[in-house]
Design a protein around this motif. Structure first.
Motif, PDB file in Angstrom:
ATOM      1  N   LEU A  20       0.836  -1.201   0.000  1.00  0.00           N
ATOM      2  CA  LEU A  20       0.000   0.000   0.000  1.00  0.00           C
ATOM      3  C   LEU A  20       0.878   1.262   0.000  1.00  0.00           C
ATOM      4  CD1 LEU A  20      -2.752   1.406   0.218  1.00  0.00           C
ATOM      5  CD2 LEU A  20      -2.609   1.126   2.709  1.00  0.00           C
ATOM      6  N   GLY A  21       1.941   1.219   0.811  1.00  0.00           N
ATOM      7  CA  GLY A  21       2.841   2.373   0.856  1.00  0.00           C
ATOM      8  C   GLY A  21       3.508   2.622  -0.476  1.00  0.00           C
ATOM      9  N   MET A  22       3.959   1.572  -1.139  1.00  0.00           N
ATOM     10  CA  MET A  22       4.601   1.739  -2.448  1.00  0.00           C
ATOM     11  C   MET A  22       3.602   2.245  -3.489  1.00  0.00           C
ATOM     12  SD  MET A  22       7.741   1.033  -1.974  1.00  0.00           S
ATOM     13  CE  MET A  22       8.392   0.795  -3.623  1.00  0.00           C
ATOM     14  N   LEU A  55       3.210  11.788  -0.892  1.00  0.00           N
ATOM     15  CA  LEU A  55       4.368  11.748   0.007  1.00  0.00           C
ATOM     16  C   LEU A  55       3.971  11.925   1.474  1.00  0.00           C
ATOM     17  CD1 LEU A  55       6.945  13.848  -2.051  1.00  0.00           C
ATOM     18  CD2 LEU A  55       6.517  11.389  -2.091  1.00  0.00           C
ATOM     19  N   THR A  56       2.675  12.095   1.737  1.00  0.00           N
ATOM     20  CA  THR A  56       2.228  12.266   3.126  1.00  0.00           C
ATOM     21  C   THR A  56       1.761  10.944   3.744  1.00  0.00           C
ATOM     22  OG1 THR A  56      -0.047  12.797   2.421  1.00  0.00           O
ATOM     23  CG2 THR A  56       1.521  14.632   2.626  1.00  0.00           C
ATOM     24  N   PHE A  57       1.741   9.865   2.958  1.00  0.00           N
ATOM     25  CA  PHE A  57       1.280   8.577   3.477  1.00  0.00           C
ATOM     26  C   PHE A  57       2.291   8.015   4.465  1.00  0.00           C
ATOM     27  CE2 PHE A  57       1.196   3.956   3.354  1.00  0.00           C
ATOM     28  CZ  PHE A  57      -0.131   3.706   3.656  1.00  0.00           C
ATOM     29  N   ARG A  58       1.804   7.449   5.571  1.00  0.00           N
ATOM     30  CA  ARG A  58       2.655   6.797   6.561  1.00  0.00           C
ATOM     31  C   ARG A  58       2.014   5.463   6.965  1.00  0.00           C
ATOM     32  NH1 ARG A  58       4.870  10.360   4.718  1.00  0.00           N
ATOM     33  NH2 ARG A  58       6.116  12.041   5.657  1.00  0.00           N
ATOM     34  N   LEU A  59       2.848   4.513   7.344  1.00  0.00           N
ATOM     35  CA  LEU A  59       2.363   3.214   7.804  1.00  0.00           C
ATOM     36  C   LEU A  59       1.943   3.357   9.266  1.00  0.00           C
ATOM     37  CD1 LEU A  59       5.080   0.882   6.227  1.00  0.00           C
ATOM     38  CD2 LEU A  59       2.786   1.386   5.358  1.00  0.00           C
ATOM     39  N   ASP A 107      11.705   2.340   9.164  1.00  0.00           N
ATOM     40  CA  ASP A 107      12.541   2.772   8.035  1.00  0.00           C
ATOM     41  C   ASP A 107      11.694   3.365   6.918  1.00  0.00           C
ATOM     42  OD1 ASP A 107      14.738   1.938   9.399  1.00  0.00           O
ATOM     43  OD2 ASP A 107      14.978   0.042   8.315  1.00  0.00           O
ATOM     44  N   PHE A 108      10.538   2.752   6.646  1.00  0.00           N
ATOM     45  CA  PHE A 108       9.678   3.257   5.574  1.00  0.00           C
ATOM     46  C   PHE A 108       9.178   4.664   5.902  1.00  0.00           C
ATOM     47  CE2 PHE A 108       5.710   3.992   3.408  1.00  0.00           C
ATOM     48  CZ  PHE A 108       5.905   3.457   2.143  1.00  0.00           C
ATOM     49  N   ASN A 109       8.663   4.853   7.113  1.00  0.00           N
ATOM     50  CA  ASN A 109       8.134   6.172   7.495  1.00  0.00           C
ATOM     51  C   ASN A 109       9.240   7.227   7.526  1.00  0.00           C
ATOM     52  OD1 ASN A 109       5.535   5.194   7.730  1.00  0.00           O
ATOM     53  ND2 ASN A 109       5.693   4.789   9.922  1.00  0.00           N
ATOM     54  N   ALA A 118      11.972   7.210   5.747  1.00  0.00           N
ATOM     55  CA  ALA A 118      12.335   7.501   4.363  1.00  0.00           C
ATOM     56  C   ALA A 118      11.293   8.410   3.702  1.00  0.00           C
ATOM     57  CB  ALA A 118      12.468   6.196   3.569  1.00  0.00           C
ATOM     58  N   MET A 119      10.026   8.197   4.025  1.00  0.00           N
ATOM     59  CA  MET A 119       8.976   9.072   3.480  1.00  0.00           C
ATOM     60  C   MET A 119       9.137  10.489   4.004  1.00  0.00           C
ATOM     61  SD  MET A 119       6.943   7.536   1.329  1.00  0.00           S
ATOM     62  CE  MET A 119       5.349   8.329   1.360  1.00  0.00           C
ATOM     63  N   ASP A 120       9.492  10.633   5.288  1.00  0.00           N
ATOM     64  CA  ASP A 120       9.734  11.976   5.842  1.00  0.00           C
ATOM     65  C   ASP A 120      10.882  12.666   5.122  1.00  0.00           C
ATOM     66  OD1 ASP A 120       7.705  11.682   7.698  1.00  0.00           O
ATOM     67  OD2 ASP A 120       9.029  10.920   9.264  1.00  0.00           O
ATOM     68  N   ASP A 121      11.982  11.931   4.922  1.00  0.00           N
ATOM     69  CA  ASP A 121      13.130  12.512   4.219  1.00  0.00           C
ATOM     70  C   ASP A 121      12.765  12.889   2.791  1.00  0.00           C
ATOM     71  OD1 ASP A 121      14.614  12.155   6.472  1.00  0.00           O
ATOM     72  OD2 ASP A 121      15.542  10.277   5.829  1.00  0.00           O
ATOM     73  N   LEU A 122      12.007  12.019   2.131  1.00  0.00           N
ATOM     74  CA  LEU A 122      11.640  12.277   0.739  1.00  0.00           C
ATOM     75  C   LEU A 122      10.738  13.501   0.631  1.00  0.00           C
ATOM     76  CD1 LEU A 122      11.806  11.345  -2.179  1.00  0.00           C
ATOM     77  CD2 LEU A 122       9.852   9.846  -1.763  1.00  0.00           C
ATOM     78  N   LEU A 123       9.778  13.632   1.569  1.00  0.00           N
ATOM     79  CA  LEU A 123       8.879  14.784   1.556  1.00  0.00           C
ATOM     80  C   LEU A 123       9.655  16.075   1.769  1.00  0.00           C
ATOM     81  CD1 LEU A 123       6.058  16.000   1.489  1.00  0.00           C
ATOM     82  CD2 LEU A 123       5.856  15.514   3.936  1.00  0.00           C
TER      83      LEU A 123
END
Length: 229
Positions: free
Chosen positions: A173-175, A183-187, A201-203, A205-210
């Protein structure tokens, strides 16, 4: 005094007073003529100087505009080569990863700028997906156990499979959200303890990417505004 002498009939004295006074007016008139001539001369010189300054100013303004135009063109070219192409390449890599193609190579992780941070975040997504694939392979290993072992481990395997399905579904779902540009989606759903690092790690990485995309967007808008000016 001249009029007073004339009324008294003292014509010679009146004439003398007139001559004495007139000579002063003649001197003043000559001086005024000299001042007028000097003023005209200075005005002509000032006009010539102003014309030269205007000509020089026009040349400097034109040269400045040309230099500014060249700098803006170089800035646009630099952005195209160093930023935009890298963004397009990273976007293509993200789409391949979202489709399950884990052979896609993430380029740019060695960069020391925001694009390098973005590439590093994407590499984390890829590593997480590879870890999920490894977990799926490990989950299939018990199928080769003996019937007796399989019977005794059915309950444990069912729980492991349930947890694995939750993790795989959440990562998928995250991918998918990432592929759609969200880019605001979090697990948010809590992962089992052994998979919690994947969630963290996923969350992260999403923070860094945003944050990275926000910086790139702001700089792109600044370059666009400057180029427009």
């Amino acid at each position: 005094e001249m009029l007073a002498f004339a009324r008294e009939g003292r014509a010679a004295e009146a004439a003398d007073r007139f001559r004495n006074s007139a000579s002063k007016f003649y001197l003043i008139g000559a001086a005024l003529d000299d001042l007028s001539t000097a003023d005209v001369t200075h005005s002509a010189e000032a006009s010539a100087a102003a014309a030269e300054i205007e000509k020089q100013s026009r040349i400097e303004i034109i040269a400045g505009l040309l230099a500014l135009g060249i700098l803006m063109a170089l800035a646009a070219l630099f952005f195209e080569v160093t930023v935009w192409r890298a963004l397009v390449q990273l976007s293509a890599t993200m789409q391949r990863l979202a489709r399950g193609d884990l052979e896609a190579e993430v380029s740019g992780t060695q960069r020391r700028d925001e694009l390098g941070e973005m590439a590093g975040a994407i590499q984390v997504f890829k590593d997480n997906a590879l870890e999920v694939r490894r977990l799926e392979a490990d989950a299939q290993e018990p199928a080769r156990l003996t019937e007796e072992e399989r019977a005794s481990n059915d309950e444990m395997l069912a729980e492991v499979d349930k947890q694995r399905c939750i993790v795989v579904a959440q990562i998928g779902l995250g991918m998918a959200e990432l592929s759609d540009g969200n880019l605001t989606f979090r697990l948010e759903e809590e992962f089992p303890p052994e998979f919690r690092k994947l969630q963290t790690d996923f969350n992260a990485a999403m923070d860094d990417l945003l944050e990275t995309m926000s910086v790139i967007s702001a700089r792109s808008e600044g370059i666009h505004a400057s180029t427009g000016e």
